[in-house]
Design a protein around this motif. Structure first.
Motif, mmCIF file in Angstrom:
data_model
loop_
_atom_site.group_PDB
_atom_site.id
_atom_site.type_symbol
_atom_site.label_atom_id
_atom_site.label_comp_id
_atom_site.label_asym_id
_atom_site.label_seq_id
_atom_site.Cartn_x
_atom_site.Cartn_y
_atom_site.Cartn_z
ATOM 1 N N ARG A 1 0.952 -1.191 -0.023
ATOM 2 C CA ARG A 1 0.052 0.000 -0.183
ATOM 3 C C ARG A 1 0.845 1.221 -0.172
ATOM 4 O O ARG A 1 2.181 1.222 0.249
ATOM 5 C CB ARG A 1 -0.934 0.014 1.158
ATOM 6 C CG ARG A 1 -0.302 0.256 2.532
ATOM 7 C CD ARG A 1 -1.191 0.459 3.571
ATOM 8 N NE ARG A 1 -0.810 0.909 4.832
ATOM 9 C CZ ARG A 1 -0.460 2.265 5.276
ATOM 10 N NH1 ARG A 1 -0.608 3.012 4.239
ATOM 11 N NH2 ARG A 1 0.097 2.268 6.263
ATOM 12 N N PRO A 2 0.305 2.391 -0.221
ATOM 13 C CA PRO A 2 1.113 3.510 -0.270
ATOM 14 C C PRO A 2 1.591 3.952 1.131
ATOM 15 O O PRO A 2 1.111 3.586 1.917
ATOM 16 C CB PRO A 2 0.283 4.781 -1.125
ATOM 17 C CG PRO A 2 -0.868 4.095 -1.455
ATOM 18 C CD PRO A 2 -1.041 2.495 -0.936
ATOM 19 N N TYR A 3 2.454 4.698 1.305
ATOM 20 C CA TYR A 3 3.108 5.410 2.475
ATOM 21 C C TYR A 3 1.857 6.319 3.415
ATOM 22 O O TYR A 3 1.710 5.823 4.413
ATOM 23 C CB TYR A 3 4.276 6.139 2.493
ATOM 24 C CG TYR A 3 4.845 6.687 3.644
ATOM 25 C CD1 TYR A 3 5.145 5.856 4.635
ATOM 26 C CD2 TYR A 3 4.920 8.169 3.883
ATOM 27 C CE1 TYR A 3 5.668 6.349 5.883
ATOM 28 C CE2 TYR A 3 5.399 8.531 5.103
ATOM 29 C CZ TYR A 3 5.821 7.734 6.020
ATOM 30 O OH TYR A 3 6.345 8.104 7.054
ATOM 31 N N LYS A 4 1.471 7.123 2.524
ATOM 32 C CA LYS A 4 0.424 7.686 3.188
ATOM 33 C C LYS A 4 -0.948 7.445 2.483
ATOM 34 O O LYS A 4 -1.175 7.678 1.274
ATOM 35 C CB LYS A 4 0.586 9.368 2.909
ATOM 36 C CG LYS A 4 1.784 9.772 3.487
ATOM 37 C CD LYS A 4 1.882 11.236 3.516
ATOM 38 C CE LYS A 4 3.328 11.851 4.267
ATOM 39 N NZ LYS A 4 3.366 13.181 4.339
ATOM 40 N N MET A 5 -1.763 7.160 3.473
ATOM 41 C CA MET A 5 -3.453 6.938 3.095
ATOM 42 C C MET A 5 -4.264 8.110 3.182
ATOM 43 O O MET A 5 -4.973 8.297 2.414
ATOM 44 C CB MET A 5 -3.917 5.688 3.489
ATOM 45 C CG MET A 5 -3.003 4.585 3.533
ATOM 46 S SD MET A 5 -3.215 3.610 1.847
ATOM 47 C CE MET A 5 -4.899 3.088 2.044
#
Length: 174
Positions: free
Chosen positions: A55-59
């Motif tokens: 998943r991306p670092y910042k959700m």
């Protein structure tokens, strides 16, 4: 004997009556309850062997980051270098160069090793002074020289051994 059993039963009853139920205890101390991590959901991790995390670092994005994500869908030639870096930082926490950068953890490890060796040396030194007995006199150079002379005078093993290597006329080793 009966008195000890009665005391134990009494203390058990006293503990039971003063103990709060588990639900009350948890509601009165919410900081003791630990939230469990759901391992079935994708997680972010910076690893050299996994180039794309799950998943991306910042959700959760701020409004400025949301506009940047919308701008990302257009032509990349219109994006500035700072915007491209900001987009990269939304997806990843560290670059490969940052992940490969050596840490100074080796200094801590070496420091701990030297402290361990130093303390061990101090213990051995203390034991040699206060615990172990004095060295026997047979380890002195004078004693060993006298013992050698005595063995040569007694002609110990004159055929193939010790005295066979000594020249008695010249008084030195052959």
């Amino acid at each position: 004997m009966l008195r000890a059993v009665a005391g134990r039963v009494g203390s058990l009853l006293l503990r039971r009556s003063t103990a709060a139920p588990v639900g009350v205890r948890m509601s009165s101390h919410p900081q003791d309850v630990v939230e469990a991590t759901d391992m079935s959901r994708p997680m972010y991790s910076d690893r050299l062997d996994t180039p794309l995390p799950d998943r991306p670092y910042k959700m959760d994005l701020t409004p400025e980051q949301m506009t940047l994500k919308q701008k990302e869908k257009g032509p990349w030639g219109q994006l500035s270098k700072e915007e491209k870096i900001a987009l990269y930082r939304l997806k990843f926490n560290q670059t490969y160069a940052e992940m490969k950068q050596p840490s100074s953890e080796w200094k801590t490890v070496m420091g701990c090793i030297f402290i361990f060796f130093g303390l061990t040396g101090l213990v051995v030194w203390w034991q040699s002074i206060y615990v172990y007995p004095a060295r026997p006199r047979t380890f002195d150079k004078e004693w060993q020289a006298k013992q050698l002379k005595r063995m040569l005078d007694m002609r110990v093993n004159p055929v193939e051994g010790f005295s066979a290597k000594w020249d008695y006329e010249k008084g030195k080793w052959k």
